[in-house]
Design an enzyme around this catalytic site. Structure first.
Site, short mmCIF file in Angstrom:
data_model
loop_
_atom_site.label_atom_id
_atom_site.label_comp_id
_atom_site.label_asym_id
_atom_site.label_seq_id
_atom_site.Cartn_x
_atom_site.Cartn_y
_atom_site.Cartn_z
N ARG A 84 0.81 -1.22 0.00
CA ARG A 84 0.00 0.00 0.00
C ARG A 84 0.85 1.28 0.00
O ARG A 84 0.48 2.28 0.60
CB ARG A 84 -0.97 0.00 1.19
CG ARG A 84 -2.02 -1.09 1.13
CD ARG A 84 -2.96 -1.01 2.31
NE ARG A 84 -2.28 -1.33 3.55
CZ ARG A 84 -2.69 -0.97 4.76
NH1 ARG A 84 -3.79 -0.26 4.90
NH2 ARG A 84 -2.01 -1.31 5.83
N GLU A 85 1.99 1.22 -0.69
CA GLU A 85 2.87 2.38 -0.71
C GLU A 85 2.17 3.63 -1.25
O GLU A 85 2.38 4.74 -0.74
CB GLU A 85 4.12 2.09 -1.58
CG GLU A 85 5.00 0.97 -1.08
CD GLU A 85 4.65 -0.40 -1.66
OE1 GLU A 85 5.58 -1.20 -1.85
OE2 GLU A 85 3.45 -0.66 -1.92
N LYS B 51 -20.39 1.86 -6.82
CA LYS B 51 -19.72 0.58 -7.07
C LYS B 51 -19.43 0.37 -8.56
O LYS B 51 -20.27 0.66 -9.40
CB LYS B 51 -20.60 -0.57 -6.58
CG LYS B 51 -20.71 -0.62 -5.07
CD LYS B 51 -19.96 -1.80 -4.52
CE LYS B 51 -19.93 -1.74 -3.01
NZ LYS B 51 -19.22 -2.84 -2.43
N CYS C 283 -8.20 1.21 1.20
CA CYS C 283 -8.05 -0.20 0.85
C CYS C 283 -8.78 -1.04 1.90
O CYS C 283 -8.93 -0.62 3.04
CB CYS C 283 -6.58 -0.59 0.83
SG CYS C 283 -5.63 0.34 -0.39
N ASP D 194 -27.47 -6.80 10.86
CA ASP D 194 -27.21 -5.78 9.83
C ASP D 194 -27.03 -6.39 8.46
O ASP D 194 -26.28 -7.35 8.31
CB ASP D 194 -25.93 -5.00 10.17
CG ASP D 194 -26.14 -3.97 11.26
OD1 ASP D 194 -27.29 -3.55 11.43
OD2 ASP D 194 -25.16 -3.58 11.91
N HIS E 146 -30.59 -3.44 9.54
CA HIS E 146 -30.23 -2.10 9.07
C HIS E 146 -29.68 -2.21 7.65
O HIS E 146 -28.90 -3.10 7.34
CB HIS E 146 -29.18 -1.46 9.97
CG HIS E 146 -28.69 -0.14 9.44
ND1 HIS E 146 -29.50 0.98 9.40
CD2 HIS E 146 -27.52 0.24 8.88
CE1 HIS E 146 -28.83 1.98 8.85
NE2 HIS E 146 -27.63 1.55 8.53
N HIS F 187 -22.39 10.77 8.34
CA HIS F 187 -21.12 10.88 7.62
C HIS F 187 -20.50 12.27 7.77
O HIS F 187 -19.39 12.51 7.33
CB HIS F 187 -21.30 10.53 6.14
CG HIS F 187 -21.80 9.13 5.96
ND1 HIS F 187 -23.14 8.82 5.83
CD2 HIS F 187 -21.15 7.95 5.93
CE1 HIS F 187 -23.28 7.51 5.72
NE2 HIS F 187 -22.09 6.96 5.77
N CYS G 176 -26.89 5.78 10.35
CA CYS G 176 -25.94 4.66 10.31
C CYS G 176 -25.21 4.62 11.65
O CYS G 176 -25.50 5.41 12.55
CB CYS G 176 -24.97 4.89 9.14
SG CYS G 176 -24.38 3.36 8.40
#
EC number: 2.1.1.14
Length: 757
Positions: free
Chosen positions: A16-17, A112, A518, A601, A643, A696, A728
């Site tokens: 994950r650089e 997505k 990620c 959920d 949910h 959020h 949420c």
């Protein structure tokens, strides 16, 4: 010879650089040039891995700093005009602002990528959108690769898929109308690639695997006739994620030089293309999952094709490898702890090696690679016969479930009376969705415990303190149904995976979700069993602290399935039902412990929908059954909640109703309760808790905003069936805004209760 190529490579690096460099750059801890240099080094490594495996081309243009569809918006001049940026002179900072927003503009919407767990940035098309070619992104990568001595194959998403993935904004029109002016811009971009020496260009058209309207499907013929005529390169049209059999006649006549088929997701489609008279790229290695292929079985498919097609046969992964982790070799811990499982896996670099072996076998015969083929066969046989994977008692339990095991004893109308009798909740009962803020202290304690710096007793005591804090704060707020806050859970799927047999975890099995984010999905490799209770002691402890009702919290079977790498030796539906049955043991244990409100959920239930509508009913049938199995056997007076996150529910409402949860909470605040209208029109029969504020954002909503949403909800849902809750879980929020947000929610609820009484 047999040509071997890949459709795309992971962008983030083996460890994950890119992610860490991006985030340092955003925090102004890394200079732009250093980020550019790191990206260049990652690209060079990716190309070297492909070349070292004897790939005939390296894929170029697939690397991105954030998202390949955002790169295409820049390349076609289709970035949102609302930002006021010039796509031809876009700075790196401006590029990131498109993806992340700035003080004046919200970020481009994200959704997505087909039915994967990758997210792309949705193009915003207006009636007056003007496209302008800006091929710099692709040209620069071709130049870099050629300087390094590689044979290049640029990769670009095609014009029809690009338009299909976007959304119309502003004045009413159909984005399909923009196709005529988009195609000449593609011609210009592709010719710029030809000028840099590209002989083959891969054009991805995964939209062919969805239910395309007729006019879109018909447009392929003219679009590709134009591209073929005006671009002096060979074009490989790449399809993936599903069957394109329905378009077989069209595709065989299309003016392209080759066609890529996903023969992992849709092996049956090969029959429709056996008479294809151009290059056929066979996607035979799974680009979306992590299982090692049985190369002998793959060769059984490829050898007859090779005989028929000769040099026109190319081999490749089924799709871009961006959906698989980078390198299995770094998983030394997994190799040590579970050598059998390790031997059954293949990440990106191993998949490239598998293709290299297949290429050699097709060119020189199987004997030239008999060592590799034997190793592949040994692994496949061991996996097929492993007692660790196949547990007869699991298959037996599924096969012998009582008739109607997935049905509650009584209909909702009878259950709700029994539940209301003991719950004794006020009108408009309030609850939260489950998690409360995961503070730095919680994360530190978890990390210290995992490292061995904190004993089990010390760790559990610190979690109990957090649970007590969460309970006391909810009591102060006067919420009606409480939760324990989930401080002990790092992730809603990983937590359960670690406690269920049949799951394993990697250390570096990261895949890109979007931008720098990620995810490291669990691996479901064997039959799923719950060896012991997973959540009971935490919920029981929380209940001991209060006289109010405590809600148990589980992640549902469909979401666990969707967010994992799933075994490919049995149907997904069977795996899902196994998880559901395992969870039912937990639900019954919670019930025995006195926890009689239990939330299961399912935020990912809609994500699992197949790309083609004809396949929806089958999926929804087994997904619904798995969900209902997770609460099989509970008493009528036990209240099951579920949910679901922000989704379009209109087209699957009968399936949502068929889940038969006593209470469903849904994310609706950002749509101004629009989603709820569908539930009202459908006459959804059970209780509903539409989210009344957006978690959020750290912003504290005004009383007027929440009241507006609740009044809208009351127009749709009878007051006796309406719950009040946030959108949420509150895991990502800080405590101060969490309390402030919930205080507003409670004050408005109490005001409306008094009015409605």
């Amino acid at each position: 010879m047999t040509t071997f190529h890949v459709l795309g490579f992971p962008r983030v690096g083996a460890k994950r650089e890119l992610k860490f460099a991006q985030e340092r750059y955003w925090r102004k801890e890394l200079a732009e040039q250093d980020l550019l240099d790191l990206a260049k080094a990652l690209r060079e490594k990716n190309w070297k891995h492909q070349a070292d495996a004897n790939a005939d081309f390296v894929a170029v243009g697939d690397f991105t700093f954030y998202d390949h569809i955002l790169d295409l918006q820049v390349a076609t001049g289709a970035i949102p005009a609302r930002f006021g940026f010039d796509s031809k002179n876009l700075t790196l900072d401006q590029y990131f602002q498109l993806a992340r927003g700035n003080k004046d503009q919200f970020a481009i919407e994200m959704t997505k990528w087909f039915d994967t767990n990758y997210h792309y940035l949705v193009p915003e098309f207006h009636k007056d959108t003007q496209f302008k070619a800006n091929p710099t992104h692709y040209v620069n990568q071709i130049r870099e690769a050629k300087v390094a001595g590689h044979q290049v194959k640029p990769v670009i998403v095609g014009p029809l898929t690009f338009l299909w993935l976007g959304k119309e904004k502003g004045e009413s029109f159909n984005r399909f109308e923009l196709l005529a002016q988009l195609v000449p811009v593609y011609v210009e971009i592709l010719n710029a690639l030809v000028a840099e020496g590209a002989e083959w260009i891969q054009i991805d058209e995964p939209a062919l695997a969805v239910d395309l309207p007729k006019e879109w499907g018909n447009a392929y013929k003219d679009v590709y006739a134009t591209l073929s005529e005006k671009v002096n390169a060979k074009l490989l049209l790449a399809t993936y994620f599903g069957s394109v059999t329905e378009h077989a006649t069209l595709l065989k006549e299309l003016s392209v030089d080759g066609l890529h088929l996903d023969l992992v997701r849709a092996p049956e489609q090969l029959v429709a293309f056996e008479d294809y008279n151009k290059v056929l790229s066979a996607g035979v290695i799974d680009g979306r999952n992590i299982w090692r292929a049985n190369l002998n079985t793959v060769l059984d498919v490829l050898e007859p094709l090779k005989e028929k097609l000769g040099e026109r046969l190319w081999i490749a992964p089924s799709c871009s490898l961006l959906h698989t982790p980078f390198d299995l070799n770094v998983e030394t811990q997994l190799q040590e702890n579970n050598p059998a499982l390790y031997s059954w896996l293949a990440f990106t670099l191993q998949k490239v090696q598998e293709l290299s072996v297949l290429k050699t076998a097709l060119e020189k015969g199987r004997t030239a690679v008999n060592v590799e083929l034997d190793a592949s066969q040994v692994a496949a046989d061991a996996r097929a016969n492993s007692k660790e994977i196949h547990r007869p008692e699991v298959a037996e339990r599924l096969a012998n479930l009582p008739k109607n095991a997935d049905q509650r004893k009584s209909p909702f109308g009878e259950r709700i009376k029994l539940q209301n009798a003991w719950l004794n909740l006020p009108l408009l009962p309030t609850t939260s969705i489950g998690s409360f803020p995961q503070t730095t202290d919680i994360r530190r304690a978890r990390a210290a415990f995992k490292k061995g710096d904190l004993s089990l007793e010390e760790y559990e005591n610190s979690m109990k303190k957090e649970i007590e804090l969460v309970v006391r704060e909810q009591e102060k707020l006067d919420l009606d149904v409480l939760v324990h806050g989930e401080p002990e859970r790092n992730d809603m799927v990983e937590y359960f995976g670690e406690l269920l047999d049949g799951f394993a975890f990697t250390k570096f099995g990261w895949v890109q979700s979007y931008g720098s984010r990620c995810v490291k999905p669990p691996v479901i490799y064997g039959d799923v069993v719950r060896p012991k209770a997973m959540t009971v002691r935490w919920s029981k402890y929380a209940q001991s602290l209060t006289k109010k009702v405590m809600k148990g919290m589980l992640t549902g079977p469909v979401t666990i399935l969707q967010w994992s790498f799933v075994r490919n030796d049995i149907p997904r539906s069977t795996v899902c039902k196994q998880i559901g049955v395992a969870l039912s043991d937990e639900v019954l244990d919670l019930e025995k412990a006195g926890i009689k409100v239990i939330q299961i959920d399912e935020p990912a239930i809609r994500e699992g929908l197949p790309l083609k509508r004809a396949d929806w009913d089958t999926y929804l049938q087994w997904a619904g059954e798995a969900f209902r199995l997770s609460s099989m056997g509970v008493a009528d007076d036990t209240q099951i909640h579920t949910h679901m996150c922000y989704s379009e529910f209109n087209d699957i409402l009968p399936a949502i109703a068929a889940l038969d949860a006593d209470v469903i909470t849904i994310e609706t605040s950002r749509s101004d309760m629009e989603l709820l209208t569908a539930f009202g029109d459908f006459k959804y029969p059970n209780d509903i808790g539409p989210g009344v504020y957006d978690i959020h954002s750290p912003r504290v909503p005004t009383a007027e905003e929440i009241e507006h949403l609740l009044r809208k909800a009351l127009n749709v849902v009878p007051k006796e069936r309406l719950w009040v809750n946030p959108d949420c879980g509150l895991k990502t929020r800080g405590w101060s805004e969490t309390i402030a947000q919930l205080e507003v929610m409670m004050s408005v609820t109490k005001k409306l209760r008094a009015e409605l009484a």
